[in-house]
Design an enzyme around this catalytic site. Structure first.
Site, PDB file in Angstrom:
ATOM      1  N   LYS A  47     -21.070   3.869  18.980  1.00 33.25           N
ATOM      2  CA  LYS A  47     -21.315   5.326  20.309  1.00 33.25           C
ATOM      3  C   LYS A  47     -20.251   5.272  20.087  1.00 33.25           C
ATOM      4  O   LYS A  47     -19.747   6.628  20.665  1.00 33.25           O
ATOM      5  CB  LYS A  47     -22.137   4.580  20.906  1.00 33.25           C
ATOM      6  N   GLU A 103     -11.831   5.983  15.776  1.00 33.37           N
ATOM      7  CA  GLU A 103     -12.545   4.789  16.484  1.00 33.37           C
ATOM      8  C   GLU A 103     -12.074   5.336  18.480  1.00 33.37           C
ATOM      9  O   GLU A 103     -10.824   5.176  18.524  1.00 33.37           O
ATOM     10  CB  GLU A 103     -12.457   3.305  15.316  1.00 33.37           C
ATOM     11  N   ASP A 104     -13.066   4.371  19.010  1.00 24.79           N
ATOM     12  CA  ASP A 104     -12.667   4.289  20.297  1.00 24.79           C
ATOM     13  C   ASP A 104     -11.043   2.969  20.201  1.00 24.79           C
ATOM     14  O   ASP A 104     -10.769   3.274  20.928  1.00 24.79           O
ATOM     15  CB  ASP A 104     -13.469   4.064  21.127  1.00 24.79           C
ATOM     16  N   ASP A 107      -9.878  -4.273  18.424  1.00 19.51           N
ATOM     17  CA  ASP A 107      -9.716  -5.428  19.662  1.00 19.51           C
ATOM     18  C   ASP A 107      -9.276  -6.895  18.788  1.00 19.51           C
ATOM     19  O   ASP A 107      -8.216  -6.647  17.833  1.00 19.51           O
ATOM     20  CB  ASP A 107     -11.227  -5.484  20.089  1.00 19.51           C
ATOM     21  N   PHE A 156     -11.182  -5.903  29.414  1.00 14.14           N
ATOM     22  CA  PHE A 156     -12.376  -5.102  29.165  1.00 14.14           C
ATOM     23  C   PHE A 156     -12.765  -3.933  29.576  1.00 14.14           C
ATOM     24  O   PHE A 156     -12.555  -3.365  31.064  1.00 14.14           O
ATOM     25  CB  PHE A 156     -13.736  -5.993  29.566  1.00 14.14           C
ATOM     26  N   VAL A 157     -12.308  -2.455  29.237  1.00 12.31           N
ATOM     27  CA  VAL A 157     -12.155  -1.240  29.375  1.00 12.31           C
ATOM     28  C   VAL A 157     -13.659  -0.102  29.327  1.00 12.31           C
ATOM     29  O   VAL A 157     -13.911  -0.993  28.514  1.00 12.31           O
ATOM     30  CB  VAL A 157     -11.006  -0.490  28.835  1.00 12.31           C
ATOM     31  N   ASP A 163     -18.337   1.531  26.786  1.00 12.88           N
ATOM     32  CA  ASP A 163     -19.690   1.183  27.602  1.00 12.88           C
ATOM     33  C   ASP A 163     -19.340  -0.639  28.344  1.00 12.88           C
ATOM     34  O   ASP A 163     -19.105  -1.267  27.719  1.00 12.88           O
ATOM     35  CB  ASP A 163     -20.978   1.185  26.882  1.00 12.88           C
ATOM     36  N   ARG A 169     -20.317   5.808  29.493  1.00 13.31           N
ATOM     37  CA  ARG A 169     -19.679   6.464  29.109  1.00 13.31           C
ATOM     38  C   ARG A 169     -18.684   7.699  29.152  1.00 13.31           C
ATOM     39  O   ARG A 169     -18.072   8.336  29.228  1.00 13.31           O
ATOM     40  CB  ARG A 169     -20.171   6.457  27.554  1.00 13.31           C
TER      41      ARG A 169
HETATM   42  P1  IMP Z   1     -13.487  -5.452  16.778  1.00 11.82           P
HETATM   43  O1  IMP Z   1     -13.626  -5.678  15.359  1.00 11.82           O
HETATM   44  O2  IMP Z   1     -12.968  -7.060  17.878  1.00 11.82           O
HETATM   45  O3  IMP Z   1     -11.835  -4.747  16.723  1.00 11.82           O
HETATM   46  O4  IMP Z   1     -14.369  -4.862  17.968  1.00 11.82           O
HETATM   47  C1  IMP Z   1     -14.285  -3.188  17.929  1.00 11.82           C
HETATM   48  C2  IMP Z   1     -15.215  -2.975  18.995  1.00 11.82           C
HETATM   49  O5  IMP Z   1     -15.701  -4.057  20.436  1.00 11.82           O
HETATM   50  C3  IMP Z   1     -15.173  -1.353  19.367  1.00 11.82           C
HETATM   51  O6  IMP Z   1     -15.382  -0.312  18.107  1.00 11.82           O
HETATM   52  C4  IMP Z   1     -16.186  -1.501  20.666  1.00 11.82           C
HETATM   53  O7  IMP Z   1     -17.507  -1.595  20.246  1.00 11.82           O
HETATM   54  C5  IMP Z   1     -15.774  -2.689  21.573  1.00 11.82           C
HETATM   55  N1  IMP Z   1     -14.924  -3.313  22.081  1.00 11.82           N
HETATM   56  C6  IMP Z   1     -13.554  -3.847  21.825  1.00 11.82           C
HETATM   57  N2  IMP Z   1     -13.119  -3.611  23.255  1.00 11.82           N
HETATM   58  C7  IMP Z   1     -13.975  -3.424  23.678  1.00 11.82           C
HETATM   59  C8  IMP Z   1     -13.659  -2.907  25.234  1.00 11.82           C
HETATM   60  O8  IMP Z   1     -12.323  -3.732  26.094  1.00 11.82           O
HETATM   61  N3  IMP Z   1     -14.601  -2.082  26.439  1.00 11.82           N
HETATM   62  C9  IMP Z   1     -14.975  -1.438  25.461  1.00 11.82           C
HETATM   63  N4  IMP Z   1     -16.180  -1.860  23.681  1.00 11.82           N
HETATM   64  C10 IMP Z   1     -15.066  -2.910  23.679  1.00 11.82           C
END
Ligand code: IMP
Length: 183
Positions: A47, A103-104, A107, A156-157, A163, A169
């Site tokens: 989302k 993508e948002d 990470d 953590f943002v 969210d 959001r």
């Molecule tokens: P990755 O697979 O570790 O790169 O995780 C990516 C997903 O984790 C993102 O699409 C977010 O949904 C969630 N995520 C990672 N860091 C944060 C954060 O700081 N705040 C909110 N969601 C996060």
């Protein structure tokens, strides 16, 4: 801000609403120039990316199309296992299309890495990633992100689509959660 955060969980604003809007406009202009001859199909990863997508499409001056995907990652707590399941798949066929994944946040990179493999198997003509945020310190696997909004520190943002427990959001800015208040 109090209405959205009645419990005072947000410690500080990391990126203000005006800075986000300016950056989204700049990325939109870049995409408009880069894809002038081949308007892309934007794939929004739900989302978290829905707010970014909504502003980004209006900053692109091309006949773009949009589609949506939702994925969920298995993992214990905040640990991302990298095992990802497609919860909602695309409605469109991407074979032969120029696809831009929106993508948002990147990470560890595990989610996008899986998603890219899965989309690549459908033989798009090109596949690129546009992420609003990236946390380079946290990267476990390299993913080629073509458009990045902001590089941020390992915190953590929330806000602008992102969210904490499904909340925040609808914040116009991007903020940081006060971890001392989280119990
Ligand atoms: P990755 O697979 O570790 O790169 O995780 C990516 C997903 O984790 C993102 O699409 C977010 O949904 C969630 N995520 C990672 N860091 C944060 C954060 O700081 N705040 C909110 N969601 C996060």
């Amino acid at each position: 801000m109090n209405g959205i955060d009645p419990d005072g969980l947000i410690a500080e604003t990391l990126i203000g609403a005006d800075a986000i809007q300016a950056r989204v406009a700049a990325i939109g202009a870049e995409i408009t120039a880069d894809y002038a001859d081949n308007p892309p199909l934007l794939v929004c990863v739900l989302k978290g990316a829905f707010v970014f997508l909504a502003d980004l499409v209006r900053a692109i001056d091309l006949p773009v199309e949009v589609d949506f995907m939702a994925i969920s990652s298995y993992g214990s707590g905040t640990q991302n296992s990298g095992i990802v399941r497609i919860v909602k798949d695309l409605e469109m066929t991407i074979e032969g299309r120029d696809v831009l994944v929106v993508e948002d946040i990147v990470d560890s990179g595990l989610t996008l890495s899986y998603l890219i493999k899965s989309l690549q198997a459908r033989r798009p003509r090109s596949l690129a990633i546009c992420a609003l945020l990236t946390k380079p310190e946290r990267r476990e696997v390299e993913v080629p992100v073509r458009y990045v909004g902001f590089e941020i520190p390992n915190r953590f943002v929330i806000g602008y689509g992102l969210d904490f427990d499904e909340r925040f959001r609808n914040l116009r800015a991007i903020g940081v959660i006060d971890e001392a208040r989280l119990g």
